[in-house]
Every structure is written in structure tokens, then in C-alpha cells.
Design a protein around this motif. Structure first.
Motif, PDB file in Angstrom:
ATOM      1  N   ALA A 185       0.809  -1.230   0.000  1.00 16.82           N
ATOM      2  CA  ALA A 185       0.000   0.000   0.000  1.00 16.82           C
ATOM      3  C   ALA A 185       0.839   1.277   0.000  1.00 16.82           C
ATOM      4  O   ALA A 185       0.315   2.368   0.222  1.00 16.82           O
ATOM      5  CB  ALA A 185      -0.997   0.023   1.163  1.00 16.82           C
ATOM      6  N   SER A 186       2.154   1.144  -0.251  1.00 20.95           N
ATOM      7  CA  SER A 186       2.949   2.362  -0.457  1.00 20.95           C
ATOM      8  C   SER A 186       2.482   3.014  -1.756  1.00 20.95           C
ATOM      9  O   SER A 186       1.970   2.344  -2.645  1.00 20.95           O
ATOM     10  CB  SER A 186       4.435   2.012  -0.589  1.00 20.95           C
ATOM     11  N   GLN A 187       2.670   4.327  -1.836  1.00 21.90           N
ATOM     12  CA  GLN A 187       2.317   5.033  -3.075  1.00 21.90           C
ATOM     13  C   GLN A 187       3.564   5.744  -3.581  1.00 21.90           C
ATOM     14  O   GLN A 187       4.228   6.450  -2.828  1.00 21.90           O
ATOM     15  CB  GLN A 187       1.206   6.040  -2.810  1.00 21.90           C
ATOM     16  N   TRP A 188       3.891   5.540  -4.853  1.00 21.81           N
ATOM     17  CA  TRP A 188       5.073   6.170  -5.417  1.00 21.81           C
ATOM     18  C   TRP A 188       4.703   6.967  -6.658  1.00 21.81           C
ATOM     19  O   TRP A 188       3.774   6.608  -7.385  1.00 21.81           O
ATOM     20  CB  TRP A 188       6.185   5.156  -5.691  1.00 21.81           C
ATOM     21  N   HIS A 189       5.485   8.023  -6.874  1.00 16.87           N
ATOM     22  CA  HIS A 189       5.143   8.951  -7.948  1.00 16.87           C
ATOM     23  C   HIS A 189       5.496   8.393  -9.325  1.00 16.87           C
ATOM     24  O   HIS A 189       6.550   7.797  -9.512  1.00 16.87           O
ATOM     25  CB  HIS A 189       5.887  10.281  -7.743  1.00 16.87           C
ATOM     26  N   MET A 190       4.603   8.586 -10.258  1.00 20.36           N
ATOM     27  CA  MET A 190       4.906   8.305 -11.664  1.00 20.36           C
ATOM     28  C   MET A 190       4.204   9.365 -12.497  1.00 20.36           C
ATOM     29  O   MET A 190       3.034   9.661 -12.245  1.00 20.36           O
ATOM     30  CB  MET A 190       4.400   6.927 -12.071  1.00 20.36           C
ATOM     31  N   VAL A 191       4.927   9.933 -13.466  1.00 23.84           N
ATOM     32  CA  VAL A 191       4.320  10.990 -14.273  1.00 23.84           C
ATOM     33  C   VAL A 191       3.059  10.469 -14.949  1.00 23.84           C
ATOM     34  O   VAL A 191       2.911   9.266 -15.171  1.00 23.84           O
ATOM     35  CB  VAL A 191       5.275  11.558 -15.361  1.00 23.84           C
ATOM     36  N   ARG A 192       2.183  11.376 -15.296  1.00 26.75           N
ATOM     37  CA  ARG A 192       0.917  10.968 -15.905  1.00 26.75           C
ATOM     38  C   ARG A 192       1.088  10.703 -17.394  1.00 26.75           C
ATOM     39  O   ARG A 192       2.101  11.034 -17.988  1.00 26.75           O
ATOM     40  CB  ARG A 192      -0.130  12.067 -15.656  1.00 26.75           C
ATOM     41  N   VAL A 193       0.060  10.105 -17.959  1.00 31.20           N
ATOM     42  CA  VAL A 193       0.021   9.779 -19.388  1.00 31.20           C
ATOM     43  C   VAL A 193       1.241   8.959 -19.794  1.00 31.20           C
ATOM     44  O   VAL A 193       1.915   9.242 -20.793  1.00 31.20           O
ATOM     45  CB  VAL A 193      -0.115  11.045 -20.263  1.00 31.20           C
ATOM     46  N   LYS A 194       1.523   7.958 -18.986  1.00 29.35           N
ATOM     47  CA  LYS A 194       2.636   7.055 -19.269  1.00 29.35           C
ATOM     48  C   LYS A 194       2.212   5.679 -18.785  1.00 29.35           C
ATOM     49  O   LYS A 194       1.712   5.547 -17.666  1.00 29.35           O
ATOM     50  CB  LYS A 194       3.873   7.527 -18.507  1.00 29.35           C
ATOM     51  N   CYS A 195       2.397   4.672 -19.613  1.00 34.32           N
ATOM     52  CA  CYS A 195       1.958   3.325 -19.244  1.00 34.32           C
ATOM     53  C   CYS A 195       2.828   2.799 -18.097  1.00 34.32           C
ATOM     54  O   CYS A 195       4.058   2.827 -18.187  1.00 34.32           O
ATOM     55  CB  CYS A 195       2.048   2.404 -20.455  1.00 34.32           C
ATOM     56  N   SER A 196       2.195   2.295 -17.045  1.00 33.03           N
ATOM     57  CA  SER A 196       2.958   1.808 -15.890  1.00 33.03           C
ATOM     58  C   SER A 196       3.570   0.434 -16.166  1.00 33.03           C
ATOM     59  O   SER A 196       4.425  -0.022 -15.426  1.00 33.03           O
ATOM     60  CB  SER A 196       2.072   1.745 -14.648  1.00 33.03           C
ATOM     61  N   ILE A 197       3.155  -0.208 -17.238  1.00 31.54           N
ATOM     62  CA  ILE A 197       3.701  -1.528 -17.561  1.00 31.54           C
ATOM     63  C   ILE A 197       4.890  -1.413 -18.513  1.00 31.54           C
ATOM     64  O   ILE A 197       5.981  -1.881 -18.221  1.00 31.54           O
ATOM     65  CB  ILE A 197       2.618  -2.436 -18.204  1.00 31.54           C
ATOM     66  N   CYS A 198       4.668  -0.770 -19.676  1.00 30.16           N
ATOM     67  CA  CYS A 198       5.752  -0.727 -20.675  1.00 30.16           C
ATOM     68  C   CYS A 198       6.384   0.658 -20.775  1.00 30.16           C
ATOM     69  O   CYS A 198       7.327   0.853 -21.541  1.00 30.16           O
ATOM     70  CB  CYS A 198       5.247  -1.195 -22.039  1.00 30.16           C
ATOM     71  N   GLU A 199       5.874   1.614 -20.015  1.00 24.15           N
ATOM     72  CA  GLU A 199       6.395   2.979 -19.949  1.00 24.15           C
ATOM     73  C   GLU A 199       6.252   3.747 -21.262  1.00 24.15           C
ATOM     74  O   GLU A 199       6.888   4.776 -21.468  1.00 24.15           O
ATOM     75  CB  GLU A 199       7.847   2.993 -19.439  1.00 24.15           C
ATOM     76  N   SER A 200       5.404   3.247 -22.153  1.00 22.14           N
ATOM     77  CA  SER A 200       5.138   3.982 -23.388  1.00 22.14           C
ATOM     78  C   SER A 200       4.371   5.269 -23.065  1.00 22.14           C
ATOM     79  O   SER A 200       3.583   5.317 -22.119  1.00 22.14           O
ATOM     80  CB  SER A 200       4.292   3.130 -24.332  1.00 22.14           C
TER      81      SER A 200
END
Ligand SMILES: [Zn+2]
Ligand SMILES: [Zn+2]
Length: 308
Positions: A218-233
């Protein structure tokens, strides 16, 4: 279901990366907040009974967490090793589990045994109380390896709930500066698991920032938006919402890898809790499945079905 046009470029409208808080470790009241949210969502919900069951389970998880003994955690040398190698400290697949996680499981099972559960769930509780240590450890290995379909659907939520408690206990006992970003930004920097969903925060310095919520700790980490969390496309990203919804939940799909992840917008509903709201919006998963899209991360409390 409505498909929305892409409206943001990656990182657009966000504050500079160096100023963004990268990680939120879970709070110790996580499960009681989740229980309250599940109860709230159950009212008038087509899956109301199921959500009430999950809220009882979350209450049992909170009790197990409150009773957890102090454990030995990674020492500074192990921290340094993880930092240098870019590996998560509390890696779900390789961390040597302390058998005390099974004590947490029994606290949960005892609590659920006295709840008014359907016959199949009662049977699963009784079966798990009788199960051998080896059987329980094997189930835990499978769950942590992502092989949820190999576990009985009735037993999965209880064992997964106990593993969540153990990992939340460890994660919440450490400090955020013990962790570093992983090269694979779609995986939890604390335990290396896939996210169950994303949260777009609202207000303060995190306004509009997307955080991924770990399915295990249940940790939350930052990832920019409009980017696939699986393949990073960053190409071929589309958003899907349910008709007649207020846009508090969207599925972010990727044309490159065909996976999707749900995003919850705190600005639309500040009470949102990633795991609870994910379980209350399974209709969106069903519709994405019909569109041929595949979920990009598990909800450990939900059995994916035998076909996968
Ligand atoms: Zn995690
Ligand atoms: Zn993708």
C-alpha cells in the motif's frame, strides 16, 4: 463506456521532478480507513454484500496489524546494498518471511470465524485454520509471485490479507529515505510488486500528481501521468470512463502493450481508497475485458479467474 481524448502530455502541468515527493509509506490506520470506505461504498451497491465482507476483512486486518510484534528489519548495510543495486528492500518474492505473518493470518481467521459469513467463506476459514505451515507458506509464495489464479478463490482473500498486513507492518516501520526509485518505475520501490491502481492527488504541493498504489504494501510512489505503468510507453495512451460517472475513476489503457490500470481522482472524491475503490468498480474491469484490454496489476483480494 466512453473513450476520452488524451488531454495532457507526460509531465505537463506538474511541478519540477526534483521537488516532487517520490514516496508515501502506508499509515498504521490504513485498514480501518479501508474498512470504513468499503462500508460506505457498499450502500446501495449491486455488490453490497461482497463489499461488506471485504470491510469485515479489512477490520480484521487492522486488528492483526495493531497486534503485530516488533520485527527485525533491514539493517543499514542492507539499505546500502539495495540503494546501490536499485532493488527493493522488502522484495515480495525474495524477502525471508518471518513466520509471524502466520500469527497475523490466525488473528484474521479468528476474527472472521465469528462474522456472519456465507457457507463457502466459513469453510475456507476452517480449512485455513487446519492447514499446515508448509501449505500456508506455499500459498504465500504463489500469491507473492503473482500466481493468484492457482489459489482457491475462497482462500485467496484471507491469505493475501495476512501478507498485506505483514508488508504494511514492515513498510510503515521504516522511513521513506530508506527507499530509492527503481529503474522499472511501474513497480513498488518498497517491495517490487505491481500497483493495484493509480491515484491522482488533489490539493497542496501534490495537486494533479499521479501516484501508483502498491497491491501488497500500500505504499504510493510517484509516476508521471500519461505514461503506461507496464511498458512505460507515452504513445497510444487512452482513457475510458463509465457512462454516467462523474469521472472519479478512469481506466488508462496502452495501445503498445494492451494493458490498463485504473486511476482514481481524489479531486472528484476525496474519500477514495485505492484498494476499496478498485473493488467497488469491477464493472469497469469487465468492460475493459470486453474491449480486449488486460489489467496491468492485481488486486490481491480479488481472484482473477481460472482462465488466466
Ligand atoms: Zn509495495
Ligand atoms: Zn504499455
Amino acid at each position: 463506456m466512453i473513450r476520452e481524448p488524451r488531454i495532457l502530455a507526460p509531465g505537463q502541468m506538474e511541478i519540477p521532478a526534483g521537488e516532487i515527493r517520490f514516496l508515501f509509506l502506508p499509515n498504521r490506520d490504513l485498514f480501518s480507513r479501508r474498512a470504513a470506505r468499503l462500508r460506505q461504498l457498499s450502500k446501495g451497491h449491486v455488490l453490497g454484500d461482497y463489499l461488506v465482507f471485504l470491510s469485515l476483512l479489512a477490520e480484521a486486518q487492522q486488528k492483526a496489524l495493531n497486534q503485530f510484534p516488533v520485527l527485525s528489519l533491514p539493517d543499514p548495510n542492507e539499505h546500502a546494498f539495495s540503494r546501490e543495486n536499485g532493488t527493493p528492500h522488502l522484495a515480495a518474492r525474495s524477502w525471508p518471511r518471518n513466520p509471524v505473518w502466520r500469527s497475523g493470518l490466525f488473528t484474521i481467521l479468528r476474527q472472521m470465524k465469528v462474522a456472519a459469513l456465507p457457507a463457502a467463506a466459513q469453510e475456507a476459514v476452517a480449512g485455513l485454520i487446519r492447514a499446515s505451515e508448509t501449505e500456508l507458506e506455499e500459498m504465500a509464495d504463489r500469491i507473492l509471485a503473482g500466481e493468484l489464479a492457482d489459489i482457491s478463490p475462497q482462500e485467496l482473500p484471507f491469505v493475501a490479507a495476512a501478507l498485506q498486513v505483514y508488508w504494511v507492518h514492515m513498510a510503515s516501520s521504516l522511513k521513506e529515505d530508506a527507499f530509492v526509485k527503481l529503474e522499472q518505475t511501474g513497480l513498488c520501490p518498497v517491495c517490487g510488486s505491481h500497483p493495484s491502481a493509480g491515484i491522482v492527488r488533489s490539493g497542496g504541493t501534490e495537486q494533479g500528481l499521479r501516484y501508483l498504489s502498491c497491491s501488497l504494501c500500500a505504499s504510493q510512489w510517484h509516476m508521471v501521468r500519461v505514461k503506461c505503468s507496464i511498458c512505460e510507453s507515452t504513445h497510444g495512451i487512452n482513457y475510458h470512463i463509465l457512462e454516467d460517472s462523474n469521472g472519479a475513476v478512469k481506466a488508462e489503457s496502452c495501445d503498445e502493450c494492451n494493458f490498463y490500470l485504473k486511476l482514481f481522482y481524489l479531486g472528484k472524491d476525496s474519500q477514495t481508497e485505492a484498494t476499496a475503490d478498485d473493488l467497488a468498480t469491477l464493472t469497469l474491469d469487465m468492460l475493459m475485458d470486453k474491449e480486449g484490454k488486460v489489467r496491468g496489476g492485481p488486486n490481491l483480494l480479488f481472484h482473477p479467474g481460472r482462465s488466466h
